[in-house]
Design a protein around this motif. Structure first.
Motif, PDB file in Angstrom:
ATOM      1  N   GLY A  60       0.783  -1.227   0.000  1.00  0.00           N
ATOM      2  CA  GLY A  60       0.000   0.000   0.000  1.00  0.00           C
ATOM      3  C   GLY A  60       0.811   1.272   0.000  1.00  0.00           C
ATOM      4  N   VAL A  61       1.995   1.245  -0.654  1.00  0.00           N
ATOM      5  CA  VAL A  61       2.832   2.444  -0.744  1.00  0.00           C
ATOM      6  C   VAL A  61       3.140   2.729  -2.209  1.00  0.00           C
ATOM      7  N   ILE A  62       3.903   3.789  -2.452  1.00  0.00           N
ATOM      8  CA  ILE A  62       4.279   4.183  -3.808  1.00  0.00           C
ATOM      9  C   ILE A  62       5.645   3.586  -4.134  1.00  0.00           C
ATOM     10  N   GLY A  63       5.812   3.109  -5.354  1.00  0.00           N
ATOM     11  CA  GLY A  63       7.108   2.593  -5.799  1.00  0.00           C
ATOM     12  C   GLY A  63       7.336   2.938  -7.255  1.00  0.00           C
ATOM     13  N   LEU A  64       8.544   3.393  -7.568  1.00  0.00           N
ATOM     14  CA  LEU A  64       8.887   3.821  -8.930  1.00  0.00           C
ATOM     15  C   LEU A  64      10.021   2.989  -9.495  1.00  0.00           C
ATOM     16  N   LYS A  65       9.810   2.441 -10.695  1.00  0.00           N
ATOM     17  CA  LYS A  65      10.883   1.869 -11.502  1.00  0.00           C
ATOM     18  C   LYS A  65      11.245   2.903 -12.560  1.00  0.00           C
ATOM     19  N   PRO A  66      12.410   3.540 -12.445  1.00  0.00           N
ATOM     20  CA  PRO A  66      12.770   4.543 -13.447  1.00  0.00           C
ATOM     21  C   PRO A  66      13.020   3.922 -14.826  1.00  0.00           C
ATOM     22  N   THR A  67      13.170   4.777 -15.819  1.00  0.00           N
ATOM     23  CA  THR A  67      13.609   4.322 -17.142  1.00  0.00           C
ATOM     24  C   THR A  67      14.878   3.499 -17.002  1.00  0.00           C
ATOM     25  N   PHE A  68      14.950   2.382 -17.710  1.00  0.00           N
ATOM     26  CA  PHE A  68      16.148   1.531 -17.620  1.00  0.00           C
ATOM     27  C   PHE A  68      17.395   2.330 -17.983  1.00  0.00           C
ATOM     28  N   GLY A  69      18.393   2.270 -17.124  1.00  0.00           N
ATOM     29  CA  GLY A  69      19.668   2.927 -17.378  1.00  0.00           C
ATOM     30  C   GLY A  69      19.735   4.362 -16.912  1.00  0.00           C
ATOM     31  N   ARG A  70      18.631   4.929 -16.453  1.00  0.00           N
ATOM     32  CA  ARG A  70      18.644   6.347 -16.069  1.00  0.00           C
ATOM     33  C   ARG A  70      19.307   6.553 -14.701  1.00  0.00           C
ATOM     34  N   VAL A  71      19.042   5.675 -13.748  1.00  0.00           N
ATOM     35  CA  VAL A  71      19.633   5.776 -12.413  1.00  0.00           C
ATOM     36  C   VAL A  71      20.813   4.813 -12.326  1.00  0.00           C
ATOM     37  N   SER A  72      21.924   5.288 -11.787  1.00  0.00           N
ATOM     38  CA  SER A  72      23.143   4.483 -11.712  1.00  0.00           C
ATOM     39  C   SER A  72      22.922   3.169 -10.964  1.00  0.00           C
ATOM     40  N   ARG A  73      23.503   2.091 -11.515  1.00  0.00           N
ATOM     41  CA  ARG A  73      23.517   0.799 -10.844  1.00  0.00           C
ATOM     42  C   ARG A  73      24.937   0.431 -10.396  1.00  0.00           C
ATOM     43  N   GLU A  74      25.824   1.381 -10.371  1.00  0.00           N
ATOM     44  CA  GLU A  74      27.178   1.110  -9.884  1.00  0.00           C
ATOM     45  C   GLU A  74      27.100   0.715  -8.404  1.00  0.00           C
ATOM     46  N   GLY A  75      27.621  -0.477  -8.087  1.00  0.00           N
ATOM     47  CA  GLY A  75      27.558  -0.977  -6.720  1.00  0.00           C
ATOM     48  C   GLY A  75      26.269  -1.692  -6.378  1.00  0.00           C
TER      49      GLY A  75
END
Length: 380
Positions: free
Chosen positions: A133-148
């Motif tokens: 019952g909360v908000i969750g966002l999946k950004p555009t693939f590759g937009r937010v860093s996945r380093e680490g």
């Protein structure tokens, strides 16, 4: 059961009243091991440095208060974990919290933190957000860093925030994504056009989503997504192959939970022909969504086709794979997608309403979510 695997206080530069955030245990926090809530990785060495998203949060003044629990190796939809414990679903403790970012959704829903980070490979932010019952966002693939962030190699996974309100979601995005434009995310959306994909979902959820769209007073029309089901199947094939490449070496450790062991063993047999077919569907479905979004600004559809099942039902073998039927396709295509809770008439639980936008236009997704949030509050 606790939403946290480990309590932290990385607040050396944070103000006393700084907003609090928790970090999924597939994301590196310096000096602490990244175990992905797995016994097989319990003795992992401490991370030598923060993941880039963690460093950006600290630089922006956020107080990191803990690493959150999760479905083992981020490879499951229920959130059940017999090694680290299963986080509580704030909406109904008898129901699954959803996976794989179960602890992040639970911590936000239980008001233990203002926000949390999760990862979404096949719905692993949006599924637990909708369950809890909360908000969750999946950004555009590759937009937010996945380093680490584990797994290191992926064509599906995205780091994204959980929160109880859109203002906080936007604040997190401003911290973790230097390209994110707060003004666009907080703008008025009157006049935007909504496409409503015709999908299968329980009547009470379809009604809840339709009512929220009606309250929004945004112009809408129904559309067909011919490749939606194929994209769901293709997404399963890709996540199986990529998770096997990342974690298949742990199969012989004798320390994996039985559900993960079974899934990894099955994933090992993903044929190359199936992956080739999945890539063809990826292109077709991506093109199809892009074409629909030429004549509409966003898509709106249910996040999940039904309410989360009970933990008991999940443990006794009730299938949960269909939980991701409406969310997994947008991992395959890479479009930004957000779930926001909407009321179900006569029920205490809320449904998830999913908003999907053009690639790179995460701000419009957030602006529409904020508009729906506001209209629901005014009609409460």
């Amino acid at each position: 059961m606790s939403a946290f695997l480990q309590r932290l206080d990385l607040a050396s530069h944070a103000a006393a009243d700084a907003p609090t955030i928790a970090i999924k245990d597939s994301i590196d926090v310096a000096r602490y091991p990244t175990t992905a809530a797995s016994r097989a990785l319990a003795d992992a060495p401490p991370a030598p440095r923060h993941a880039q998203v963690v460093q950006r949060l600290l630089d922006a003044g956020w107080r990191i208060t803990g690493k959150t629990n999760m479905h083992e190796l981020a490879f499951g939809m229920t959130g059940i974990n017999d090694f680290t414990g299963t986080p509580l679903n704030p909406q109904d403790h008898a129901r699954i919290p959803g996976g794989s970012s179960s602890g992040s959704a639970s911590a936000v829903g239980l008001r233990l933190v203002d926000a949390a980070l999760g990862t979404d490979t096949g719905g692993s932010v949006r599924c637990p957000a909708a369950c809890c019952g909360v908000i969750g966002l999946k950004p555009t693939f590759g937009r937010v860093s996945r380093e680490g962030v584990a797994p290191h190699q992926t064509s599906l996974d995205c780091v994204g925030p959980f929160a109880r309100d859109m203002n906080t979601v936007i604040d997190v995005m401003l911290a973790i994504d230097p390209s994110f434009h707060g003004g666009r995310a907080r703008r008025e959306v009157t006049g935007l056009r909504v496409a409503l994909p015709d999908v299968e979902a329980d009547g009470e959820i379809r009604h809840a989503v339709a009512a929220a769209v009606a309250h929004s007073e945004l112009a809408s029309r129904t559309v067909q997504l011919k490749y939606m089901r194929d994209a769901f199947t293709a997404g399963l094939a890709v996540i199986n192959a990529e998770t096997w490449r990342a974690f298949g070496h742990l199969v012989g450790s004798g320390m994996l939970g039985p559900d993960i062991l079974a899934r990894l063993n099955a994933a090992a047999n993903t044929p190359a022909s199936e992956l080739d077919a999945a890539e063809r569907i990826r292109r077709r479905f991506t093109d199809e969504v892009d074409r629909v979004l030429e004549d509409a600004d966003i898509l709106i559809l249910p996040t999940m086709p039904s309410l989360p099942i009970t933990i008991e039902a999940a443990r006794t073998g009730t299938s949960v794979i269909a939980m991701s039927s409406l969310i997994r396709p947008f991992n395959l295509s890479g479009h930004p997608a957000l779930t926001v809770p909407v009321p179900i008439e006569g029920a205490s639980l809320k449904a998830g309403l999913q908003i999907v936008g053009r690639k790179g236009d995460d701000e419009t997704v957030c602006a529409v979510a904020a508009h729906i949030e506001a209209t629901l509050a005014s009609n409460a």
